[in-house]
Write an enzyme that holds these catalytic residues in place. Structure first.
Site, PDB file in Angstrom:
ATOM      1  N   ALA B  33       0.857  -1.241   0.012  1.00 23.25           N
ATOM      2  CA  ALA B  33       0.019   0.026  -0.022  1.00 23.25           C
ATOM      3  C   ALA B  33       1.011   1.270  -0.047  1.00 23.25           C
ATOM      4  CB  ALA B  33      -0.987   0.123   1.308  1.00 23.25           C
ATOM      5  N   ARG B  45     -17.962  -6.577  21.733  1.00 23.95           N
ATOM      6  CA  ARG B  45     -19.442  -6.520  22.661  1.00 23.95           C
ATOM      7  C   ARG B  45     -18.694  -6.617  24.012  1.00 23.95           C
ATOM      8  NH1 ARG B  45     -23.887  -9.806  20.069  1.00 23.95           N
ATOM      9  NH2 ARG B  45     -22.540 -11.277  20.479  1.00 23.95           N
ATOM     10  N   GLU B 129     -15.018  -7.946  -0.891  1.00 26.21           N
ATOM     11  CA  GLU B 129     -14.536  -9.228  -1.562  1.00 26.21           C
ATOM     12  C   GLU B 129     -14.497 -10.459  -0.676  1.00 26.21           C
ATOM     13  OE1 GLU B 129     -13.437 -11.088  -3.823  1.00 26.21           O
ATOM     14  OE2 GLU B 129     -12.349  -9.529  -4.680  1.00 26.21           O
ATOM     15  N   GLY B 134     -15.161 -16.190   0.104  1.00 26.20           N
ATOM     16  CA  GLY B 134     -13.899 -15.981   1.081  1.00 26.20           C
ATOM     17  C   GLY B 134     -12.681 -15.697   0.461  1.00 26.20           C
ATOM     18  N   GLY B 187     -16.504 -27.589  13.346  1.00 26.75           N
ATOM     19  CA  GLY B 187     -16.334 -26.307  12.944  1.00 26.75           C
ATOM     20  C   GLY B 187     -16.692 -25.691  11.840  1.00 26.75           C
ATOM     21  N   GLU B 190     -22.393 -24.495  11.708  1.00 26.89           N
ATOM     22  CA  GLU B 190     -22.966 -23.896  12.836  1.00 26.89           C
ATOM     23  C   GLU B 190     -23.889 -24.583  13.555  1.00 26.89           C
ATOM     24  OE1 GLU B 190     -23.689 -19.500  12.220  1.00 26.89           O
ATOM     25  OE2 GLU B 190     -22.649 -19.611  10.477  1.00 26.89           O
ATOM     26  N   ASP B 201     -27.522 -19.227   1.797  1.00 26.14           N
ATOM     27  CA  ASP B 201     -26.321 -18.693   1.883  1.00 26.14           C
ATOM     28  C   ASP B 201     -25.701 -18.425   0.117  1.00 26.14           C
ATOM     29  OD1 ASP B 201     -23.519 -17.860   3.461  1.00 26.14           O
ATOM     30  OD2 ASP B 201     -23.160 -19.518   1.908  1.00 26.14           O
ATOM     31  N   LYS B 205     -25.072 -15.136  -2.158  1.00 25.42           N
ATOM     32  CA  LYS B 205     -23.871 -14.967  -2.627  1.00 25.42           C
ATOM     33  C   LYS B 205     -23.932 -14.723  -4.244  1.00 25.42           C
ATOM     34  CE  LYS B 205     -21.071 -17.133   0.790  1.00 25.42           C
ATOM     35  NZ  LYS B 205     -20.610 -18.505   1.319  1.00 25.42           N
TER      36      LYS B 205
END
Lengths: 437, 437
Positions: B33, B45, B129, B134, B187, B190, B201, B205
């Site tokens: 950059a 939170r 993005e 992902g 994992g 969910e 989902d 997308k």
């Protein structure tokens, strides 16, 4: 709508594709750039040559000055191949205040430093997505999309001509010469295919990617390279028997010992994505430390895929994105290399070896004993029985090794070749490392 | 070196990855950059929650105002999931003059119009993005690298959870429920997996990609969708017998009749790149009229692949590229759609059909005659002999059809299901069209 006037220098196959996209599909550049990219001039060497796309009246010219002197033309696709006059044209365009888009990888690999320095001095930019892997946007992906990563490795099939030839040999069982002729007949190989089939073209592309991904400051001729021009059909057959395909693979890998770079025919396990790249396609596997492995597959050359990359670059330049990328990347800068090349002899690899040996007891023992002395252990062996009624006492012996340094493998093969029980030339090829998933 | 101060809102799994890249690898953002991206504040939170990356002292806070009121923070990664308070936070960040990077596809699919309009009004930008696929940079590739193309089709495996489950079913022969439990244990799913496994989902997308690639102005709920949650292991077996694998495929295709969009379990011929996408990987095949077909494969989710995309976006925003892209693309703009959705019933496709039929003469004739009345011709049939000693008179009958419109196929299946010789539920799945090479 705002208009950006653009030019093309060198209206050959790719140039015609670029002109077609600009003229016939101006709505796209308008939609994606928020402005029209207006093709003002296309410079050609021969006005009378038949072209597969005829440009609007008044666009075509033989005078480069028609672009250089036209202050309204701000973006130019420099599509002349080879080193000269491409280098001179590029410098003139930059000096005249134009931003330059090019597909000429040889030019960048040879004169990148000079051209990029000049562009930086003048506040101009050079975009070159089309220079590597044609329609696959690997330049943008490495230099922008993966900028949060340290790239760990690149493995690519970057030369479509070689891949077309190797695929023909594999699928049709043809010898190299016949497959090359077919590639030439279909337009996938040039009449002088040397740079494609001897690995030079792939090494030039790998050098560009290594600059981008690793900050390497290497010249493409520093990259150890072997082409497919000596590939023997029987090695493709033996590789198949062992569950592998042979591809011309360009590799870069960052290790503790430095950056490994190489271009060579390489055995890749069948079913792996890179092994299944057919015909004139290109593909690249990139591993980044955050993103993991990414695989890209697409047309590596050809009129419209290359034009797709050139016009995307012209849009990027016109809207101002390319200038930002160019300024931040410090490509081919005078800055010192951030990584050193690892000596080729140190490069570890698994090897496929083939020798022509005499069919008598003790031969395998002699060969494996030399391999053992070089600390090279054997993974598998193929030695078929002689053909019934064969009068020849010579048989091919194929050995797949476990991992060993390049230098040790070369040393062992040289000693084996000198054994009286071994005849003629031997073959040694690398086996692609399996990814750890 | 210049410093751009940045913030993170929502420091969960992905947020910790983003913080790690920014803090531990500041050299990369500096290199790519030309400036340091300095993590000034991370809003959480619960201050006491254990995180897998501990941010430097003074960075972590519970007050969003610490970002909103800090005029020096210009770029914020908004990584809170779900619709609220994510929507409110995003609007507040824009109002406070921040450019926003997000990975929240549900938020964009639901409130993209409102958020993008607000950003445009305020001269800010939103980069996303990480919202689709992902670590695969599909957003940048479609919106920048392929901008010279008319995209003709997109076919993607966009939901890693579904793909993980389907791969487990295929490779281990497990039923859906067992494969889901394993995915949850590891994992990849969910505790409430509904949005992943019912196709929502992937539809969200696909809606985002359809906005970008086709200028479609559709809401994700308009996309016909079927999930993998009713997938039966025996269909994976029959598909395998026929030479296919089943994947949850998101498809968009531009036709003369309009834009076809769908998400559904789909049979893909084994060996095709999309069929070989395993575990939690994502992949997308894009066809552009200039570039031809491009295939992307990589990690579709996970901490670091997603963080890789988020940080690349933060760099793009910091250097000014994202702003240009955002202004030129007119995403979710008030402009009229440039393409209409093709009615789902018109969509042509090949189908895999499975019925439970009674084992007696004439059954196949009854079924094929109904298919014939709907102009559906048959490509192949599987009906195995009953197991020896089987007491059940019911047997599965599998039929692969040639191409037929969705409506005709549905109508025929409904009539067949009502036959007295057919029992229980029937199965109808699409077969992916083979690319023409």
């Amino acid at each position: 709508m705002e208009k950006t006037k653009v030019g093309i220098v060198g209206v050959g196959t790719v140039g015609c594709g670029v002109a077609r996209l600009l003229v016939e599909h101006g709505d796209r550049t308008a939609r994606h750039a928020g402005r029209t990219l207006w093709l003002e001039k296309g410079v050609v060497r021969d006005m009378n040559k038949l072209r597969d796309y005829e440009m609007p009246a008044g666009v075509i010219t033989q005078r480069l000055d028609d672009i250089l002197e036209n202050k309204e033309i701000s973006v130019v696709a420099m599509l002349v191949g080879g080193l000269e006059p491409a280098r001179t044209y590029t410098l003139k365009l930059l000096d005249a205040g134009k931003d330059v888009v090019t597909a000429n990888k040889a030019l960048l690999a040879e004169h990148g430093g000079e051209l990029f320095d000049r562009a930086r001095q003048l506040g101009r930019c050079i975009a070159f997505e089309a220079a590597v892997a044609g329609g696959i946007p690997i330049i943008a992906n490495i230099s922008q999309c993966l900028s949060a990563n340290q790239i760990l490795s690149l493995q690519g099939i970057l030369n479509g001509t070689s891949n077309f030839i190797v695929t023909q040999m594999d699928e049709k069982g043809w010898e190299y010469d016949r497959a090359l002729k077919e590639a030439q007949r279909l337009g996938y190989a040039e009449s002088d295919p040397t740079m494609d089939v001897d690995g030079s073209d792939a090494a030039q592309k790998l050098a560009i990617l290594a600059h981008l991904a690793f900050g390497a400051r290497i010249h493409w001729k520093e990259i150890p390279r072997v082409g497919i021009d000596t590939l023997d059909i029987q090695d493709i057959r033996f590789a198949g028997e062992l569950g592998y395909r042979i591809k011309l693979l360009a590799c870069a890998r960052l290790t503790d010992g430095g950056l490994e770079l190489s271009v060579a025919p390489t055995l890749i396990r069948s079913g792996r994505p890179l092994a299944e790249v057919r015909r004139n396609y290109n593909a690249i596997n990139v591993v980044g430390d955050a993103v993991g492995d990414l695989f890209f597959h697409g047309q590596g050359a050809g009129q419209m895929p290359t034009a797709s990359a050139v016009v995307a670059d012209m849009i990027d330049v016109a809207v101002g994105r390319a200038k930002i990328t160019f300024q931040t990347l410090e490509l081919w800068s005078a800055k010192e290399a951030t990584v050193a090349l690892r000596p080729f002899d140190d490069l570890p690899g698994r090897y496929y070896l083939r020798f022509l040996v005499v069919d008598e007891p003790g031969v395998l023992a002699q060969i494996t004993s030399i391999l053992g002395q070089h600390q090279i252990s054997i993974a598998s062996v193929i030695q078929h029985e002689p053909e019934p009624n064969s009068a020849s006492p010579w048989l091919p012996l194929v050995i797949m090794t476990h991992e060993a340094p390049e230098g040790a493998a070369r040393g062992a093969v040289e000693r084996i070749r000198d054994l009286p029980v071994v005849r003629g030339s031997s073959v040694r090829m690398r086996v692609m490392e399996e990814p750890k998933l």
